[in-house]
Design a protein around this motif. Sequence first.
Motif: not given
Length: 869
Positions: A567-572, A537-544, A561-563, A619-625
């Motif tokens: 298992a551990q992941r490398a996230v770009v 899960s990818v979140r910014l602190d605020r919407e506005t 970033l919330q997993s 965020a991208e990890s293991d071929g997914r966005r």
Amino acid sequence: MKASGCWSVCRAVALAVSVMLANGSAIAQDRGAVALEQMVDGLGVSGRVLMIAAHPDDEDTNLIAWLARGRHVETAYLSLTRGDGGQNLIGNELGEALGVIRTEELLAARRVDGGQQFFTRAFDFGFSKSAEETFEHWPHDTILGDVVRVVRQFRPHVIVAVFSGTPRDGHGHHQVSGMLALEAYDLSADTARFPRAEFGEPWTPLKLYRSARFNRVAGTLEIPVGEYDPVLGRSFAEIAGESRSQHSSQGFGALQRKGPVTTWVAREESRVEAGPANEERSLFDGVDTTWQRFAGSLRGVVARAALDSLPAAFAAARERLDLRRPQELVPTLLHVHSLLGRVCQADVPDGCGVPDLAASLRVSRVRTDSALRLATGVALEAEATRTVSASGEIPAAVVVRTYNRGVDTVTVGLPAARTPDDGAIAASAAGSASSSAGSASRALPPGGVAVDTITVDPRIRTEPWWLRTPRVGDLFAEPVRMAESARLGAAAMVSVPVTVKGTGQTSFELRAPVVYRYVDPVRGDTSIPLAAAPAISVRLDRETELAPAGTDLSREVRVSLQSADTAQRAVVVRITLPEGLVADSASRTVALPAGAERSVRFQVSGRVAPGAHEVRVVAESDGRRYDAGYELVNYEHIRPQRMYRPAVLRLQAVDVRVPEGLRVAYIPGVGDNVAPTLQQLGLSVNVLGPSAIGVTDLTVFDAVVVGPRAYESSEALLSANPRLLAYAREGGTLVVQYQQYELNRGSILPYPVQIARPHDRVTLEDAPVRILDPEADVLRWPNAIGSEDFDGWVQERSLYMPREFDERYTPVLEMNDPGEPANRGSLLVASYGRGRVVYTSLALFRQLPAGVPGAARLMVNLVSAGGGQ
């Protein structure tokens, strides 16, 4: 699986006695001997009552508790809205997030008082002064159709409208709820206007009442809701007090009163011969609630014989109930179970095609099955090893334990996992039940425990279902298709079939939500419903966020970033910026451990032109966005909820001048997100709690700002207020945002103001604003405020506006809703000693977090007021 008839409504009765609450414990009246007595005493009761009003907290909880807990009448409350437009006494959530809280508060209330809960698609857009204005936001036929859909699904014999449907109701939403209740009473059987395919099988309610609890002179029927139940150990008014107190966000904690308590209703319409309204003794006078009313609907000797035998079987169960030896009741309950199954032939199982019979049978079956569960002493738990499962990617392992706490051997089958599909309960996508026991069914002796391990793979992320699709205007997209109280609170549920010894057939089914269970050091045994979420899960602190336009900007963008992976992941993480801004790096790479949360920060700088801009993160990890994340809404009195939003920041660049070095102290109020917006505009802001006022040197601040309703929510602030007035008298600028009737006491502001009852407010966000004195310094410095600064406001202009005020105040603005007198109390400025006091009832607490440029410019002027003299 599509819910048919009253399946979803009646199933909620079973959930009420099996689903764990947010804190992991069931309500007292829903377990053990108390719950068994309630289920058995309710066998055969087939009356149904639907209450209709506009908002969470509008319902008559006394009447609901008396009907549902006291008379075992199937009782439901239909709230047109989820209360999104209200305010929040327990946190900063507003709008849809507040609607989530208030929805959960209503569900918590229903778990206490025993009712069911429905909603329509109407979004609470804020206070409305008339039905006409309300229908400008809510298309009449759409909301009426929603009410008809609920009436046809729940099939009430009696409708109780809380409001009259006339201007005396005040709030336009209240008026509309009263009007629609009458229209639904009249039209719910009209299949030409409301076709079966879309709205369900037609239904004809038999009586319509209006609540008269606040106008007892108009009441025709008095109901003794203060009756005491010796098994429950409380009166129904006491239960109602606990139910009412679930509305914490609105500050509606209530006493649990003992002794005589009554409520009143007034009969308005009746399709049955019930005699004079003021001589009635019951809501069901004239309504046949006996099972013999179905005799003419049945085919076959077996069905009619079963129907004829039901009343005696129900009576036998009540007579043989021994709360110390509940197992003695099992044969009688099995007989009831068998009779209910024989009433309709196998080829027409759904109430023999008779909606009233279908509803009555299902309620009785659910109560019988629940009574069997309680009488046999079997129980079910389903525990996951974590709180969140990666939806559609990584199935979650669940340990299922079936306990036999009774005195007789039972046979239990393998557990099956079920997942919510748009609110319905369907077989999981994995079909999944892999048991370590290795046998399809097992004998479970007294004291025995069957332990199974299954996997669940919920494919739909767990979130408020009505927010999955963006709303259109002031309507949520999806119509309500089942009772909200029947919806699953967890991402998955487990069911286990149970056969009572000697019957040779499945007698009933155990159900339990999948939860993560742990020991909280303060609360003890705590259970959290399993949630399904994206693997990342990818979140910014605020919407506005606000930003000064055309000036050098340097700001940190924090990405959470919330997993949900095991298992551990490398996230770009990559960031996309609007023209004029650059980041210190276009991407960041982070190692994200299993189930962990990590933050990634980008330093952004540059200049942006006035207007709205977007900052996007993926965020991208293991071929997914992954490009969305959730905010957890979590309070002790409700179930936790996750609200998703795209990883997008709306950056509103404001053409605003901020005096250099301006320092502000901010005392937060209720539902108050203003302080962060001032910081975003470049002000130095220190947030002070009321207890810090007495020990803080206020003279270092150019202005002290008091948040909305702060005096109402804090006795400490009231005690410290003389210090704030002294600060202003000695040369400071004190800005007080809107308060309520406590201002009439005359001790908060330096000079008296008077708020009328009911209070003056301008509800139309685009109502004309007239500037009384264009040369007023709060409109000239440091920003020139004009009529264009009142464009684009949200929800409302002003509320709790003083109608009268001391002549030492200078009114700056004048406004009113159409057809009402002008009010000059929305912005008052007064010199006080060597300083200045500003009082504003403008709804700045809504405008600033929404990024309204004109409100931001005006607020900067207000806190700069002293420097402009």
